[in-house]
Design an enzyme around this catalytic site. Structure first.
Site, PDB file in Angstrom:
ATOM      1  N   HIS A  64       9.624 -26.236   1.142  1.00 41.20           N
ATOM      2  CA  HIS A  64       9.165 -27.448   0.452  1.00 41.20           C
ATOM      3  C   HIS A  64       8.063 -27.144  -0.543  1.00 41.20           C
ATOM      4  O   HIS A  64       7.354 -28.044  -0.982  1.00 41.20           O
ATOM      5  CB  HIS A  64       8.718 -28.476   1.494  1.00 41.20           C
TER       6      HIS A  64
ATOM      7  N   LYS B 156     -13.000   1.094  -2.471  1.00 38.39           N
ATOM      8  CA  LYS B 156     -13.907   1.340  -1.347  1.00 38.39           C
ATOM      9  C   LYS B 156     -15.122   2.142  -1.810  1.00 38.39           C
ATOM     10  O   LYS B 156     -16.264   1.861  -1.444  1.00 38.39           O
ATOM     11  CB  LYS B 156     -13.186   2.146  -0.254  1.00 38.39           C
TER      12      LYS B 156
ATOM     13  N   GLU C 276       0.828  -1.212   0.000  1.00 35.42           N
ATOM     14  CA  GLU C 276       0.000   0.000   0.000  1.00 35.42           C
ATOM     15  C   GLU C 276       0.863   1.262   0.000  1.00 35.42           C
ATOM     16  O   GLU C 276       0.464   2.299  -0.520  1.00 35.42           O
ATOM     17  CB  GLU C 276      -0.923  -0.009   1.227  1.00 35.42           C
TER      18      GLU C 276
END
Ligand code: G6P
Length: 430
Positions: free
Chosen positions: A292, A403, A271
């Site tokens: 792994h 938003k 951000e």
């Protein structure tokens, strides 16, 4: 805390830095440090976050939460910077109080958490800087109703951290809820060392003074040379490597307790630095587990990643029992900690053998002090990176766009961003 840059040098990695280029970078660090110090002195938006170790008053936080004696659980309702800092602390440290986070509006997850909790012994910690974030407010309304349905006086068990204005502040005032202010000039993702991150830690019984002491120790190390400041060393080198094609940064702590720290780091890095077509994509990994899985890509995929390995040099350990099983005798007499350390060092070496840059960050322990050091250092590193890249580190317009679009879709106002959703092109394959 220290940072080891040996494996970003051109002797260890294909796109690494020569000693001369580090010296040149250091000259730019000096200028950036001056700018940062000026911003801090003037309490400029964002830069103010680096003043938190001395600005935050831990006694006021303790005092504000002292009415909640002996909770069994705390549910923090918040999202992004209003949840990840607190979660990093409480997930890393042991406590008798179970800490949960409602930082998503997945109905099944919310329902399942509320069904499992004894709400009469739970503290609800609602955190929102703006006091208007839809996810946070919606979750809080759901929690409040669940408490009322369970016959619990929600107002007696709710604590609020928010700004001076907004829906949440109005609610706190209306119901006389205990509350703390968010600090001015500190974006959510830089707020862990304030009321925003520390109230949950205080409710869980953690030593928040020690968190701030650790942070202050790194604050005192900020200087005009990357060679004197672990935080700046990390930020400056990450920037320089991004310039050389390391467009991703895999944060890989070798401690389960630091798994949430990687999430917090991802928000901070993404951000703050993802702007103007620039940035460094944070990846989340966990050692040794991801050796792994993801390590195959890091070592043999595109050479576009910095790998950041984090560990504590002291920890509790578990001995591996002796065995006479063929081929496993070498494990007996060693410990899980020794095995983890061997894996850590093997990963570093394997990356270097493939010419891939990596940085080692070590703290003494995953305790309050060590976390304070680590979190502050990453914030200062991010600010340094942002200065060197000349981006506006402390804003997040791309996030705000989404938003507004979501709010418009829900009828929460007239936002042109919502119209773009209706324009979506379809090419459906069934
Ligand atoms: O604390 P709030 O105002 O509720 O904001 C919560 C989050 O909202 C947005 O997504 C911002 O981009 C984040 O930086 C912020 O932390």
């Amino acid at each position: 805390m220290h940072v080891d840059l040996g494996n970003v040098l051109d002797t260890a990695s294909v796109h690494g830095l020569s000693r001369e280029s580090l010296e040149r970078l250091d000259e730019r660090v000096a200028a950036a440090h001056d700018r940062i110090q000026q911003g801090r002195a003037d309490s400029e938006h964002g830069y103010e976050a680096l003043n938190l170790p001395s600005r935050t008053d831990p006694a006021a936080i303790r005092d504000a939460v002292s009415r909640f004696d002996d909770p069994e659980a705390i549910v923090t309702v918040g999202i992004g910077g209003s949840a990840l800092g607190a979660a990093t602390l409480t997930d890393a440290l042991d406590s008798d109080v179970d800490a949960y986070y409602l930082d998503n509006v997945d109905p099944e997850a919310v329902e399942s958490l509320l069904a499992d909790l004894d709400l009469s012994k739970t503290v609800v910690n609602v955190v929102s800087r703006s006091g208007t974030t839809a996810e946070t407010l919606a979750n809080f309304l759901v929690v409040r109703e669940a408490m009322a349905d369970a016959g619990v006086d929600w107002a007696d068990r709710t604590f609020v951290t928010t700004g001076e204005e907004g829906n949440l502040r109005d609610l706190a005032e209306k119901h006389d809820l205990p509350s703390l202010p968010v600090p001015d000039g500190v974006p959510g993702r830089f707020s862990v060392l304030s009321t925003v991150g520390l109230a949950a830690a205080a409710i869980c019984g953690h030593d928040i003074e020690a968190i701030l002491e650790g942070a202050a120790a790194q604050e005192s190390r900020l200087s005009d040379s990357l060679f004197d400041s672990p935080a700046y060393a990390y930020g400056a080198v990450s920037y320089a490597l991004a310039e050389r094609g390391m467009s991703a940064n895999a944060m890989m702590p070798y401690a389960e307790s630091l798994e949430t720290f990687s999430e917090w780091f991802a928000q901070l890095w993404a951000e703050s630095l993802g702007k103007d077509g620039l940035g460094q994509t944070p990846l989340r990994a966990l050692g040794a587990t991801d050796q792994h899985s993801q390590l195959q890509l890091y070592r043999a995929g595109p050479n576009d990643k910095l790998v950041t390995l984090v560990r504590a040099t002291e920890r509790d350990d578990v001995a591996i029992p002796e065995t006479d099983l063929d081929g496993l005798a070498y494990l007996g007499g060693a410990s899980l900690g020794e095995l983890l350390d061997a894996e850590f060092e093997a990963t570093e070496a394997s990356l270097v053998a493939a010419g891939r840059p990596n940085v080692r960050i070590e703290i003494d322990r995953v305790d309050e002090y060590g976390l304070g050091e680590l979190l502050y250092a990453m914030e200062a590193a991010c600010v340094m990176y942002g200065e060197l890249a000349s981006v506006d580190t402390f804003v997040q317009p791309a996030v705000e766009w989404g938003k507004r679009a979501a709010r418009g879709l829900l009828g929460g106002g007239d936002f042109e961003e919502a119209d773009a959703v209706a324009d979506k092109e379809e090419l459906v394959v069934e």
